[in-house]
Scaffold this active site. Structure first.
Site, PDB file in Angstrom:
ATOM      1  N   ASP A 114       0.867  -1.181   0.000  1.00  0.00           N
ATOM      2  CA  ASP A 114       0.000   0.000   0.000  1.00  0.00           C
ATOM      3  C   ASP A 114       0.905   1.233   0.000  1.00  0.00           C
ATOM      4  O   ASP A 114       2.134   1.125  -0.006  1.00  0.00           O
ATOM      5  CB  ASP A 114      -0.962  -0.039   1.184  1.00  0.00           C
ATOM      6  N   GLY A 155       0.982   3.760   2.273  1.00  0.00           N
ATOM      7  CA  GLY A 155       1.259   4.380   3.570  1.00  0.00           C
ATOM      8  C   GLY A 155       0.200   5.383   3.983  1.00  0.00           C
ATOM      9  O   GLY A 155       0.126   5.776   5.149  1.00  0.00           O
ATOM     10  N   GLY A 156      -0.621   5.826   3.023  1.00  0.00           N
ATOM     11  CA  GLY A 156      -1.598   6.882   3.293  1.00  0.00           C
ATOM     12  C   GLY A 156      -2.572   6.529   4.407  1.00  0.00           C
ATOM     13  O   GLY A 156      -2.817   7.336   5.306  1.00  0.00           O
ATOM     14  N   ASP A 185      -2.218   8.535  -1.681  1.00  0.00           N
ATOM     15  CA  ASP A 185      -3.528   9.189  -1.698  1.00  0.00           C
ATOM     16  C   ASP A 185      -3.908   9.676  -0.314  1.00  0.00           C
ATOM     17  O   ASP A 185      -3.400   9.182   0.685  1.00  0.00           O
ATOM     18  CB  ASP A 185      -4.620   8.216  -2.179  1.00  0.00           C
ATOM     19  N   GLN A 243     -10.836   7.784  -4.969  1.00  0.00           N
ATOM     20  CA  GLN A 243     -11.445   8.190  -3.704  1.00  0.00           C
ATOM     21  C   GLN A 243     -12.749   8.932  -4.014  1.00  0.00           C
ATOM     22  O   GLN A 243     -13.242   8.858  -5.133  1.00  0.00           O
ATOM     23  CB  GLN A 243     -10.475   9.079  -2.902  1.00  0.00           C
ATOM     24  N   GLY A 245     -10.918   4.339   0.512  1.00  0.00           N
ATOM     25  CA  GLY A 245     -11.840   5.137   1.322  1.00  0.00           C
ATOM     26  C   GLY A 245     -13.111   4.419   1.709  1.00  0.00           C
ATOM     27  O   GLY A 245     -14.078   5.051   2.115  1.00  0.00           O
ATOM     28  N   ASP A 264      -8.111  -7.080   0.270  1.00  0.00           N
ATOM     29  CA  ASP A 264      -7.193  -7.369   1.375  1.00  0.00           C
ATOM     30  C   ASP A 264      -7.856  -6.957   2.672  1.00  0.00           C
ATOM     31  O   ASP A 264      -8.708  -6.058   2.684  1.00  0.00           O
ATOM     32  CB  ASP A 264      -5.886  -6.572   1.250  1.00  0.00           C
ATOM     33  N   CYS A 276     -13.997 -28.657   6.389  1.00  0.00           N
ATOM     34  CA  CYS A 276     -13.008 -27.642   6.015  1.00  0.00           C
ATOM     35  C   CYS A 276     -11.687 -28.357   5.770  1.00  0.00           C
ATOM     36  O   CYS A 276     -11.320 -29.284   6.490  1.00  0.00           O
ATOM     37  CB  CYS A 276     -12.863 -26.596   7.118  1.00  0.00           C
ATOM     38  N   CYS A 300      -8.639 -27.025   5.878  1.00  0.00           N
ATOM     39  CA  CYS A 300      -7.447 -26.338   6.405  1.00  0.00           C
ATOM     40  C   CYS A 300      -6.719 -27.208   7.421  1.00  0.00           C
ATOM     41  O   CYS A 300      -7.282 -28.145   7.981  1.00  0.00           O
ATOM     42  CB  CYS A 300      -7.809 -24.979   7.011  1.00  0.00           C
ATOM     43  N   CYS A 303      -8.475 -27.479  10.893  1.00  0.00           N
ATOM     44  CA  CYS A 303      -9.665 -28.335  10.950  1.00  0.00           C
ATOM     45  C   CYS A 303      -9.326 -29.806  10.719  1.00  0.00           C
ATOM     46  O   CYS A 303     -10.020 -30.685  11.221  1.00  0.00           O
ATOM     47  CB  CYS A 303     -10.713 -27.854   9.956  1.00  0.00           C
TER      48      CYS A 303
END
Lengths: 370, 370
Positions: free
Chosen positions: A92, A94-95, A146, A188, A215, A266, A304, A306, A309
């Site tokens: 990202d 950093g904003g 941004d 945005q 945003g 994300d 599941c 995973c 599980c």
């Protein structure tokens, strides 16, 4: 390094099936990205992420800028080598972190003044600096710098903000020096239809490698407002470029995003809720601390696939969380990340069969039933 | 369940090579046991322990008695199934933890009164109760309930204490109901030669399945006193039974223990020092936080075969420890546990070739050089 490639394969209504190819491997979209804030997805190894079907990992520019510093990461050979992560990565700008630390008066045309959350020292982040840091970190996809105002900001504030963010995007694009990294523009405009349109058109006109919707999901806005913000943005985004909805990871929100044409997502949610004992299930979230799981010797979710599980019971994980043993957080994090990635796998299958809307309806009905 | 079997294979001076067979797998001794205090070796999965060459794991009776309780573990099918651990296990008797919480006046012939470290509630532990809890936890090896006085205790106090511990051992043996578990007696006596002899002879006369040497390494006694306590105990321990030195995990102390005829060792050291950024190496301990490792892109130890050394650099692990990410503790814990188990592997090879004393001398010389 070669630049990552995105290809749109097919659509089902507005939902999109796509494919990413990169030197760190290929994956299909829609895809959920786990967050490795400080060059590690909390409690997990890279191999555990691979086992979850993880296609791409996000890391935070702000945190890595402060510690260990982008120069160290560059010396290590970039983020992938530093973390020993053999998957595509995204940073990202950093904003998001910076604006939660800065006061409005500290935001100028030049950049943003704020104090480090670690030692209170004075810091200054500009569009150029953000790109320079991200060039050094070396992720496959990087973001333009941004401003990320709260959805409650006035129309006037928001209009000034998106126009400045457009100028910042231009400045960042100009200094972007690592042409093997994809640079994304961020749309945005908060809940305002006209501003989302203006931001989208202005950003797309600069011809970025892909586009993010920012945003949303950042200050308790209503779900309706979040979905509208996506609706106001996607019509202006080019079909052939990757679309990233930032910070969204609730299962239903992922489905709503996909249904509006978003490709990647994300969120820290799967690892954050794990630390508090929460787990996603098809029937909604459960909290493992609940007394009813004390003697429950079944997995978090039957069927599941995973690691948690397949090998551990609710009773055991509940014990680990109750006594604050990190292996408990690790098991819940694995389950939650696998849950969201599995969700996107099923979404992709549904799109392939032109059954996405049906899949979405069935999932939401079961998930919201309680 | 079938009872574990121990067989002495050969000796090299006093050092012993042995073999353990159990339904959860076989391993050779000398062996270091990682500590899974609350039914988990901090930050690690069972698979990571297997990869470290782990032969057997210890869990703490006191902690599991309080949370989640021995009845829950029994309902889960015992510790192995509760933890999903496919290796032999050993539980201590709770004495070590209890005596650090109790005051001398709270120790009676019947047992020990003390307050829970969690909620301050009044608790009472007796030899019978300790065995009953351990029968329910279901480890392969369990311990008699003993008093573990500080090495600084007077001869008079210690004599009374070991005589009571002998009576407690007798009481525990009488109620031991799970005959598939090996029950060990514990030799105490502090730094006093006559009391170690009295305790050893009295304990061995009761014919336990194996014997532990307790009361060492627990209150800053000198290394010389620790080694003497072992020297005073082993001559009276039968050749054909397993010998366990409790709470010892410093590399040199393991070698000194082996050279005096000890077979197995346990210690929280490898995981505890990991949390503070420390790693064992052939050249002594290093602290990864040290500034000199900031840009060190080599593994903790060249040629180490552990997961951490095969995949990560000092610079990355240093970053993780500095920002308090548990993956850093996990990597150092793996390295440290592998280090101690590898040490015992090399010890076994040396005994096979009748070169143990040479190996010990070379190791200590290099390890202590700094």
């Amino acid at each position: 390094m070669t630049k990552m490639k995105f290809k749109l394969i097919k659509t089902d209504n507005k939902a999109r099936l796509g494919k990413i190819e990169s030197k760190y491997g290929s994956f299909e979209t829609p895809m959920f990205m786990p967050v490795g804030t400080r060059a590690t997805v909390k409690t997990l190894s890279p191999e555990e992420l691979y086992d979850c079907g993880c296609g791409i990992v996000l890391a935070n520019t702000y945190h890595l800028w402060l510690r260990p510093g982008e120069d160290l990461v560059k010396k290590a050979g970039g983020l992938h080598r530093f973390m020993n992560l053999n998957r595509p990565m995204l940073t990202d700008c950093g904003g998001y972190q910076v604006f939660s630390l800065a006061k409005p008066k500290d935001i100028s045309e030049e950049g943003v003044k704020f104090k480090s959350h670690i030692d209170g020292s004075n810091l200054f982040l500009t569009p150029e600096k953000s790109i320079e840091i991200q060039n050094k970190l070396g992720a496959d996809i990087i973001m333009s710098f941004d401003e990320c105002p709260p959805a409650s900001a006035s129309h006037e504030y928001m209009k000034n903000s998106i126009e400045r963010t457009l100028r910042w995007a231009e400045r960042g694009k100009k200094v972007h020096s690592n042409k093997d990294q994809m640079l994304f523009g961020i749309i945005q405009g908060g809940p305002y239809e006209d501003l989302r349109k203006q931001s989208a058109l202005g950003t797309v006109a600069m011809d970025f490698d892909g586009y993010s919707i920012g945003g949303v999901a950042n200050d308790g806005e209503s779900k309706e407002d979040m979905y509208k913000a996506i609706d106001y943005s996607t019509p202006y985004m080019p079909e052939d470029k990757l679309r990233y909805l930032m910070g969204v990871g609730e299962p239903i929100d992922i489905l709503e995003g996909v249904s509006r044409g978003v490709d990647i997502f994300d969120c820290v949610l799967p690892t954050r809720i794990a630390r508090h004992g929460n787990a996603f299930t098809r029937d909604g979230k459960l909290n493992i601390k609940n007394a009813k799981y004390k003697e429950d010797f079944t997995p978090i979710e039957e069927n599941c696939d995973c690691y948690a599980c397949k090998n551990y019971t609710k009773a055991y994980i509940r014990h680990l969380i109750n006594v604050d043993e990190t292996f408990g957080q690790r098991l819940l994090s694995i389950h939650n990340i696998r849950f969201l990635i599995k969700l996107t796998e099923e979404v992709r299958e549904a799109i392939k069969e032109d059954k996405f809307l049906e899949y979405k309806k069935d999932f939401i009905k079961k998930y919201s039933k309680k």
